[in-house]
Design an enzyme around this catalytic site. Structure first.
Site, PDB file in Angstrom:
ATOM      1  N   GLY A 179      10.424 -13.377  44.111  1.00 38.73           N
ATOM      2  CA  GLY A 179      11.582 -12.523  43.907  1.00 38.73           C
ATOM      3  C   GLY A 179      11.802 -12.290  42.429  1.00 38.73           C
ATOM      4  O   GLY A 179      11.072 -12.814  41.585  1.00 38.73           O
ATOM      5  N   GLY A 180      12.797 -11.502  42.129  1.00 40.00           N
ATOM      6  CA  GLY A 180      13.148 -11.211  40.747  1.00 40.00           C
ATOM      7  C   GLY A 180      14.099 -12.255  40.191  1.00 40.00           C
ATOM      8  O   GLY A 180      14.448 -13.240  40.850  1.00 40.00           O
ATOM      9  N   ARG A 189      17.310 -14.142  39.294  1.00 38.53           N
ATOM     10  CA  ARG A 189      18.583 -14.365  39.982  1.00 38.53           C
ATOM     11  C   ARG A 189      18.611 -13.780  41.393  1.00 38.53           C
ATOM     12  O   ARG A 189      19.643 -13.346  41.876  1.00 38.53           O
ATOM     13  CB  ARG A 189      19.754 -13.812  39.163  1.00 38.53           C
ATOM     14  CG  ARG A 189      19.912 -14.429  37.803  1.00 38.53           C
ATOM     15  CD  ARG A 189      20.492 -15.826  37.930  1.00 38.53           C
ATOM     16  NE  ARG A 189      20.626 -16.428  36.614  1.00 38.53           N
ATOM     17  CZ  ARG A 189      20.006 -17.541  36.267  1.00 38.53           C
ATOM     18  NH1 ARG A 189      19.233 -18.167  37.109  1.00 38.53           N
ATOM     19  NH2 ARG A 189      20.182 -18.052  35.071  1.00 38.53           N
ATOM     20  N   SER A 190      17.456 -13.815  42.058  1.00 41.30           N
ATOM     21  CA  SER A 190      17.378 -13.290  43.428  1.00 41.30           C
ATOM     22  C   SER A 190      17.679 -14.353  44.478  1.00 41.30           C
ATOM     23  O   SER A 190      17.757 -14.041  45.662  1.00 41.30           O
ATOM     24  CB  SER A 190      15.989 -12.699  43.681  1.00 41.30           C
ATOM     25  OG  SER A 190      14.993 -13.703  43.552  1.00 41.30           O
ATOM     26  N   ALA A 248       8.867 -25.822  33.805  1.00 39.10           N
ATOM     27  CA  ALA A 248       9.496 -25.267  32.596  1.00 39.10           C
ATOM     28  C   ALA A 248       9.377 -26.216  31.419  1.00 39.10           C
ATOM     29  O   ALA A 248       9.380 -27.432  31.584  1.00 39.10           O
ATOM     30  CB  ALA A 248      10.968 -24.968  32.864  1.00 39.10           C
ATOM     31  N   HIS A 288      19.951 -26.373  36.646  1.00 44.93           N
ATOM     32  CA  HIS A 288      19.128 -26.501  37.858  1.00 44.93           C
ATOM     33  C   HIS A 288      19.179 -27.929  38.393  1.00 44.93           C
ATOM     34  O   HIS A 288      19.336 -28.155  39.583  1.00 44.93           O
ATOM     35  CB  HIS A 288      17.673 -26.109  37.562  1.00 44.93           C
ATOM     36  CG  HIS A 288      17.324 -24.720  37.936  1.00 44.93           C
ATOM     37  ND1 HIS A 288      16.792 -24.384  39.150  1.00 44.93           N
ATOM     38  CD2 HIS A 288      17.427 -23.566  37.243  1.00 44.93           C
ATOM     39  CE1 HIS A 288      16.575 -23.093  39.192  1.00 44.93           C
ATOM     40  NE2 HIS A 288      16.950 -22.562  38.042  1.00 44.93           N
TER      41      HIS A 288
END
Length: 180
Positions: free
Chosen positions: A20-21, A23-24, A47, A61
């Site tokens: 997804g993109g 903030r999807s 990350a 997160h």
């Protein structure tokens, strides 16, 4: 299968790819999928906390996750981290950051991908991978940006072909685009 049907619980060998993109709802949905299996769960974070903004994102997160998660920070050796997770249900967040790390460290992306696929195939526990769909936007201005976009598209295709299930997130809604 209805494209809006919720993704199935991962109860057998094979893995799910959630794309997804920005903030999807990818990470939230992926966590939900993993948490349908008994814990404890392993969160493989790819990350790197290179600046204060990224450190804050990582902390957010981590704070948002429910109790019962074991976090493994592994920016490069994803196949080894998957093998080390053993029988625990695993969430990998995210393939796109892993690819970024490989590119910036000038690693061999094809070799890393070739190692990733067998590691995923060896897993018997629920495994969910998160990745960004970056091919829907504008053409990047720089050669590195264009290479990244192309590599991400190829990586998503390779992983999606091997996945048992692929979910595309739009505005927080899961659309199952591949299911067996």
């Amino acid at each position: 299968m209805n494209a809006m049907a919720p993704a199935r619980t991962e109860t057998q060998a094979g893995f799910t790819l959630v794309l997804g993109g920005v903030r999807s709802g990818k990470s939230r949905h992926a966590e939900h999928l993993v948490m349908t299996a008994p814990g404890p769960w392993t969160y493989i974070a790819t990350a790197r906390a290179g600046d204060a903004e990224m450190q804050a994102r990582i902390a957010r997160h981590r704070d948002d996750r429910a109790a019962g998660w074991h976090t493994v920070e592994e920016p490069l050796e994803l196949a080894a981290a998957l093998d080390a997770a053993g029988p625990a249900p695993v969430l990998v967040d995210c393939l796109t950051l892993w690819l970024t790390n490989l590119l910036l460290d000038e690693r061999d992306i094809a070799s890393a991908t070739d190692a990733l696929l067998p590691a995923l195939a060896r897993r018997q526990a629920p495994t969910v991978l998160v990745g960004n769909e970056v091919g829907l936007g504008i053409v990047p201005e720089t050669p590195l940006g264009r290479r990244f976009r192309d590599e991400a598209g190829w990586l998503n295709q390779i992983v999606a072909r091997a996945a048992r299930q692929v979910v595309f997130m739009v505005a927080g809604l899961p659309m199952v685009v591949k299911a067996d």
